[in-house]
Design a protein around this motif. Structure first.
Motif, mmCIF file in Angstrom:
data_model
loop_
_atom_site.group_PDB
_atom_site.id
_atom_site.type_symbol
_atom_site.label_atom_id
_atom_site.label_comp_id
_atom_site.label_asym_id
_atom_site.label_seq_id
_atom_site.Cartn_x
_atom_site.Cartn_y
_atom_site.Cartn_z
ATOM 1 N N PRO A 1 0.800 -1.201 -0.111
ATOM 2 C CA PRO A 1 0.071 0.179 -0.024
ATOM 3 C C PRO A 1 0.820 1.362 -0.124
ATOM 4 C CG PRO A 1 0.197 -1.015 2.171
ATOM 5 C CD PRO A 1 0.897 -1.986 1.231
ATOM 6 N N GLY A 2 0.248 2.212 -0.537
ATOM 7 C CA GLY A 2 1.113 3.566 -0.593
ATOM 8 C C GLY A 2 0.848 4.222 0.965
ATOM 9 N N PRO A 3 1.571 5.429 0.951
ATOM 10 C CA PRO A 3 1.501 6.113 2.311
ATOM 11 C C PRO A 3 0.120 6.617 2.548
ATOM 12 C CG PRO A 3 2.447 7.455 0.618
ATOM 13 C CD PRO A 3 2.477 6.156 -0.097
ATOM 14 N N PRO A 4 -0.399 6.559 3.638
ATOM 15 C CA PRO A 4 -1.918 6.927 4.104
ATOM 16 C C PRO A 4 -1.809 8.622 4.100
ATOM 17 C CG PRO A 4 -0.506 6.283 6.102
ATOM 18 C CD PRO A 4 0.359 6.140 4.909
ATOM 19 N N ALA A 5 -3.047 8.939 3.841
ATOM 20 C CA ALA A 5 -2.985 10.293 3.842
ATOM 21 C C ALA A 5 -3.226 11.018 5.147
ATOM 22 C CB ALA A 5 -4.171 10.742 3.253
ATOM 23 N N GLN A 6 -3.548 10.116 6.337
ATOM 24 C CA GLN A 6 -3.773 10.558 7.699
ATOM 25 C C GLN A 6 -3.115 9.545 8.405
ATOM 26 O OE1 GLN A 6 -4.660 13.498 8.847
ATOM 27 N NE2 GLN A 6 -5.225 14.393 6.984
ATOM 28 N N PRO A 7 -2.466 9.772 9.740
ATOM 29 C CA PRO A 7 -2.277 11.191 10.178
ATOM 30 C C PRO A 7 -1.009 11.799 9.611
ATOM 31 C CG PRO A 7 -1.363 9.504 11.635
ATOM 32 C CD PRO A 7 -2.353 8.729 10.643
ATOM 33 N N PRO A 8 -0.612 12.915 9.235
ATOM 34 C CA PRO A 8 0.335 13.680 8.534
ATOM 35 C C PRO A 8 1.602 13.351 9.015
ATOM 36 C CG PRO A 8 -0.745 15.209 9.598
ATOM 37 C CD PRO A 8 -1.726 13.966 9.744
ATOM 38 N N VAL A 9 2.771 13.125 8.574
ATOM 39 C CA VAL A 9 4.005 12.809 9.201
ATOM 40 C C VAL A 9 4.532 13.998 10.062
ATOM 41 C CG1 VAL A 9 6.441 12.168 8.942
ATOM 42 C CG2 VAL A 9 4.589 11.418 7.453
ATOM 43 N N VAL A 10 4.927 13.735 11.188
ATOM 44 C CA VAL A 10 5.379 14.935 11.994
ATOM 45 C C VAL A 10 6.894 15.246 11.398
ATOM 46 C CG1 VAL A 10 6.089 15.775 14.278
ATOM 47 C CG2 VAL A 10 3.841 14.183 14.054
ATOM 48 N N THR A 11 7.063 16.372 11.505
ATOM 49 C CA THR A 11 8.287 16.996 10.973
ATOM 50 C C THR A 11 9.236 17.739 11.969
ATOM 51 O OG1 THR A 11 7.397 18.727 10.069
ATOM 52 C CG2 THR A 11 7.628 17.066 8.560
ATOM 53 N N ASP A 12 8.556 18.332 13.052
ATOM 54 C CA ASP A 12 9.275 18.849 14.227
ATOM 55 C C ASP A 12 10.126 17.915 14.845
ATOM 56 O OD1 ASP A 12 9.226 21.215 15.998
ATOM 57 O OD2 ASP A 12 8.961 19.797 17.369
#
Length: 274
Positions: free
Chosen positions: A16-27
């Protein structure tokens, strides 16, 4: 056209591709805190169980008796006093329920409504049907794998229950099955996979991490149990990743454990492989 569509569906389940949610945390600070939280939750819950399980298997392998001649009890008496034993059994179930509740609470604190991980009552009929199907898919081959392990001499005699034949035995076994299923699926699937998504783990990598850990805390039952639970972990993880429904996994796990615990307790004297 049908073959192409079928292949596309199969690929979507296997890769499967990357899920739309939740977004990846970048902080960076937030990522460190999420990683620390995962480490703490896994350590105080099923991570320590995995370590104890591995040590139990090592002890069994070092014992003079062959592994095939040893017995492992999943629900064993904790006291010779009937009422104290009941209290110990219920305390263990409460601990497991607390593990699942902790994971659910941390998801809520992180801003995830429980419906976002599939813990809601929107589709009870379909969830129950999926629970039954998943239980059959995992439970029947799992029993076959256990029997093969026994025949090969690499699996100990796993007794789902050695509890005293007291009036509370069957209800306690059902409570134990419910506590096990709630703790494992909420922590290993709902919580862990959600938090790993936030760290940018791929779906396959997350599923593998959760499945290996699930297999590890069943090592005390032998290598066959590790393999069986590894496969169960992969199937359950992918089901959740594709459907976002957690109740069917809790229900399937509950059915598997109730059949094993209660069925064994009632039929131990007539089962051919005990």
């Amino acid at each position: 056209m049908t073959t192409t569509a079928g292949g596309s569906v199969l690929r979507s389940w296997l890769a499967p591709g990357p899920p739309a949610q939740p977004p990846v945390v970048t902080d960076r600070r937030e990522r460190r805190l999420i990683g620390l939280e995962i480490a703490v939750v896994v350590t105080v819950t099923l991570g320590l169980s995995a370590l104890r399980s591995a040590l139990s298997l090592l002890e069994a392998l070092l014992a003079p008796a062959p592994l095939s001649e040893q017995q492992v009890a999943l629900n064993a008496p904790a006291s010779t006093d009937l009422w104290l034993d009941l209290a110990f059994q219920l305390t263990r179930a409460l601990q497991l329920a607390g593990w699942g509740a902790l994971a659910a609470y941390l998801l809520l604190r992180a801003g995830f409504a429980l419906r976002r991980v599939g813990l809601d009552g929107r589709r009870p009929g379909r969830d129950a049907l999926h629970s039954a199907g998943l239980a059959a898919l995992i439970g029947i081959p799992g029993l076959g794998l256990y029997l093969l392990g026994r025949l090969a001499g690499i699996t100990p005699d796993v007794a789902p229950s050695t509890l005293t034949d007291a009036w509370w035995r069957i209800p306690v076994l059902v409570v134990s099955a419910a506590a096990n299923s709630w703790a494992e699926e909420v922590v290993m699937i709902g919580y862990l996979l959600t938090r790993l998504r936030q760290l940018g783990f791929s779906e396959n990598r997350s599923a593998l991490v959760a499945a290996v850990l699930r297999g590890a805390y069943h090592l005390y039952q032998g290598v066959g149990a590790f393999v069986g639970n590894l496969v169960m972990g992969l199937v359950f993880a992918r089901y959740w990743q594709r459907t976002n429904r957690l109740w069917p996994l809790v229900g399937a796990h509950l059915l598997i454990d109730v059949v094993a615990f209660v069925g064994y307790a009632l039929l131990v004297d007539v089962l051919p492989f005990t």
